[in-house]
Design a protein around this motif. Sequence first.
Motif, short mmCIF file in Angstrom:
data_model
loop_
_atom_site.label_atom_id
_atom_site.label_comp_id
_atom_site.label_asym_id
_atom_site.label_seq_id
_atom_site.Cartn_x
_atom_site.Cartn_y
_atom_site.Cartn_z
N GLN A 11 -11.76 5.30 0.26
CA GLN A 11 -11.18 5.32 -1.09
C GLN A 11 -10.49 4.01 -1.44
OE1 GLN A 11 -8.88 8.90 -0.02
NE2 GLN A 11 -9.84 9.90 -1.78
N LEU A 12 -10.61 3.03 -0.54
CA LEU A 12 -9.88 1.76 -0.73
C LEU A 12 -10.84 0.59 -0.89
CD1 LEU A 12 -7.05 2.00 1.93
CD2 LEU A 12 -7.06 2.82 -0.40
N SER A 13 -10.31 -0.49 -1.48
CA SER A 13 -11.08 -1.73 -1.56
C SER A 13 -11.02 -2.44 -0.20
CB SER A 13 -10.48 -2.65 -2.62
OG SER A 13 -9.23 -3.15 -2.18
N GLY A 14 -11.91 -3.43 -0.03
CA GLY A 14 -11.91 -4.19 1.22
C GLY A 14 -10.56 -4.85 1.49
N GLY A 15 -9.96 -5.39 0.43
CA GLY A 15 -8.66 -6.05 0.60
C GLY A 15 -7.59 -5.06 1.04
N GLU A 16 -7.64 -3.85 0.44
CA GLU A 16 -6.66 -2.83 0.83
C GLU A 16 -6.89 -2.40 2.28
OE1 GLU A 16 -5.54 -0.51 -3.29
OE2 GLU A 16 -7.49 -0.10 -2.42
N ASN A 66 -14.88 -11.18 4.90
CA ASN A 66 -15.75 -10.17 4.31
C ASN A 66 -15.30 -9.79 2.89
OD1 ASN A 66 -17.97 -8.37 4.64
ND2 ASN A 66 -16.53 -6.67 4.89
N LEU A 67 -14.39 -10.59 2.33
CA LEU A 67 -13.76 -10.20 1.07
C LEU A 67 -14.12 -11.16 -0.06
CD1 LEU A 67 -10.20 -9.42 2.47
CD2 LEU A 67 -12.02 -7.78 1.93
N ASP A 68 -14.14 -10.62 -1.30
CA ASP A 68 -14.30 -11.51 -2.45
C ASP A 68 -13.00 -12.30 -2.63
OD1 ASP A 68 -12.39 -9.97 -3.86
OD2 ASP A 68 -13.95 -8.65 -4.62
N SER A 69 -13.01 -13.28 -3.55
CA SER A 69 -11.89 -14.22 -3.58
C SER A 69 -10.59 -13.52 -3.97
CB SER A 69 -12.19 -15.40 -4.49
OG SER A 69 -12.35 -14.94 -5.79
N GLU A 70 -10.66 -12.52 -4.85
CA GLU A 70 -9.42 -11.86 -5.28
C GLU A 70 -8.81 -11.06 -4.13
OE1 GLU A 70 -9.86 -9.58 -8.89
OE2 GLU A 70 -7.92 -8.62 -8.52
N ASN A 71 -9.65 -10.26 -3.46
CA ASN A 71 -9.14 -9.49 -2.31
C ASN A 71 -8.71 -10.43 -1.18
OD1 ASN A 71 -9.30 -6.51 -2.59
ND2 ASN A 71 -11.37 -7.00 -3.28
N GLY A 72 -9.46 -11.51 -1.00
CA GLY A 72 -9.11 -12.49 0.03
C GLY A 72 -7.75 -13.10 -0.24
N SER A 73 -7.48 -13.41 -1.51
CA SER A 73 -6.18 -14.03 -1.76
C SER A 73 -5.04 -13.01 -1.65
CB SER A 73 -6.14 -14.83 -3.06
OG SER A 73 -6.40 -14.00 -4.12
N ASP A 74 -5.31 -11.74 -1.94
CA ASP A 74 -4.28 -10.70 -1.69
C ASP A 74 -3.92 -10.64 -0.21
OD1 ASP A 74 -4.22 -9.95 -4.32
OD2 ASP A 74 -5.37 -8.09 -4.04
N LEU A 88 0.82 -1.23 0.00
CA LEU A 88 0.00 0.00 0.00
C LEU A 88 0.85 1.28 0.00
CD1 LEU A 88 -2.82 -0.97 2.53
CD2 LEU A 88 -3.00 -0.85 0.05
N ALA A 89 2.07 1.17 -0.54
CA ALA A 89 2.95 2.35 -0.55
C ALA A 89 2.31 3.52 -1.28
CB ALA A 89 4.28 1.99 -1.20
N HIS A 90 1.42 3.22 -2.23
CA HIS A 90 0.79 4.27 -3.04
C HIS A 90 -0.53 4.75 -2.42
CE1 HIS A 90 -0.89 0.44 -3.87
NE2 HIS A 90 -1.76 0.88 -4.78
N ARG A 91 -0.81 4.34 -1.20
CA ARG A 91 -2.10 4.68 -0.59
C ARG A 91 -1.96 5.41 0.75
NH1 ARG A 91 -3.87 3.68 -4.94
NH2 ARG A 91 -5.31 2.03 -5.57
N LEU A 92 -0.77 5.98 0.99
CA LEU A 92 -0.50 6.57 2.31
C LEU A 92 -1.51 7.64 2.71
CD1 LEU A 92 3.40 7.05 2.24
CD2 LEU A 92 2.06 5.02 2.88
N LYS A 93 -1.91 8.45 1.73
CA LYS A 93 -2.76 9.60 2.05
C LYS A 93 -4.23 9.36 1.74
CE LYS A 93 0.81 13.03 2.10
NZ LYS A 93 1.57 14.04 1.39
N ALA A 112 -5.13 -2.71 7.91
CA ALA A 112 -5.35 -3.16 9.29
C ALA A 112 -4.21 -4.09 9.74
CB ALA A 112 -6.70 -3.87 9.42
N ILE A 113 -3.67 -4.86 8.80
CA ILE A 113 -2.52 -5.70 9.13
C ILE A 113 -1.32 -4.81 9.48
CG2 ILE A 113 -0.86 -7.37 8.21
CD1 ILE A 113 -3.18 -8.48 6.45
N ALA A 114 -1.08 -3.80 8.64
CA ALA A 114 0.04 -2.88 8.92
C ALA A 114 -0.14 -2.22 10.29
CB ALA A 114 0.12 -1.81 7.82
N ARG A 115 -1.37 -1.82 10.60
CA ARG A 115 -1.64 -1.21 11.91
C ARG A 115 -1.34 -2.19 13.04
NH1 ARG A 115 -7.70 0.23 12.90
NH2 ARG A 115 -7.69 -2.04 12.69
N ALA A 116 -1.70 -3.47 12.83
CA ALA A 116 -1.46 -4.47 13.88
C ALA A 116 0.03 -4.70 14.09
CB ALA A 116 -2.15 -5.79 13.51
#
Length: 257
Positions: free
Chosen positions: A178-183, A208-216, A168-173, A188-192
Motif C-alpha cells: 500500500q506504500l510507494s517505493g520511497g515510503e 530503485n526510486l524515481d527522483s522525487e522518492n529518491g530525494s525524500d 510515516l506516522a500516518h502509515r503504521l497499519k 526500511a530505514i526505521a527498521r534499521a
Amino acid sequence: MNNSASVKRLVPLSKRNTGGNKTPLRVARPTLLETRDLQKSYYKKKLEIPVLRGVSMEIPENSFTAIVGKSGSGKSTLLHLLGTLDKPDQGEVWYQNQRIDNLPPSGREALRNNEFGLIFQFYHLLPELTMLENVLVPRMIGNGLISYWRNKRKFVAKAKELLETVGLAHRLKHKPNQLSGGEMQRAAIARALITEPKLLLADEPTGNLDSENGSDVLETLLHLNREHDLTIVMVTHDENIAKKADNVVKMVNGRIA
Ligand code: ADP
Ligand code: MG
C-alpha cells in the motif's frame, strides 16, 4: 552475545545531543570506523578477480560519507566489509578503536545487532506485516521472544517514534503493497534504526526510486545525520546526492581515486 560486552554501548538516538550546540562541520571529529589496506578477491574457478586492491579510509563520527564509482568498482564489497558481512583477505577494519574484521561470528553478529544498521536498494519488507510490525522485526529476532514480550511497550513506542521521524506516522497499519517505493525505503530505514545503531550503512538506497522518492529518502537520511547524530556511509551512483555528503570516496577499480 558475550562478545558484545567488549563493544562499547551506544547512547540511544533519543538521548544523544540533538540541540543547537552541535559541533561545527569543520572541526575534526573522532574516527568511528577505519579501514587499513583492505584487499579482497573473488575467484571464478581458479582465476583470481581482485575487487579491492588496498582501501584505507576513515569515517568520522556523525559524518555523512558517500561512496561513488562505476558499477563493478567494488563499492558493495567495501560496504559489506565495513558492516562485517564479509571478511577481507588482507587488511583490517577498526570500529571505535577496536579491530572488528577478525572477530568471531558471534562478535560480528553482535555488532550488526547493536551498532550497525543496514539498508539496501530493495527494501526486503515482509509483505504480510504492517509497517509497525516490520520495524519491530529486528527486535523480535535479536532479543528473543521472552525479552521481546517483556519490553514490547518500549519497543513499540520506539518504532512509532522512528516511523514518525521518517515521515510515516500516518502509515503504521499499512502493508508494504500500500506504500510507494520511497515510503517503503523510509520504513526500511526505521527498521534499521530500531536497535539504535550508531552507524547506518546504505547500499544504493535510492537506486530503485524515481527522483522525487529518491530525494525524500535522501532528505530523511540527511535529517537523521544532522539532527540525530547518526553516522552514515552511503553507496550511490548519483553525483547530486554525493554533493550533499560531508565526504566523498570515489572508487575506481578497487582503489580510492
Ligand atoms: P559495485 O557495488 O561497485 O558495483 P561490487 O563490489 O558489487 O561492485 O563488485 C565488484 C566486482 O566483484 C564485480 O566485478 C563483481 O562482479 C564481482 N563480485 C562481487 N561479488 C561477487 C561474488 N560474490 N562472487 C564473485 N564475484 C563477485
Ligand atoms: Mg553495488
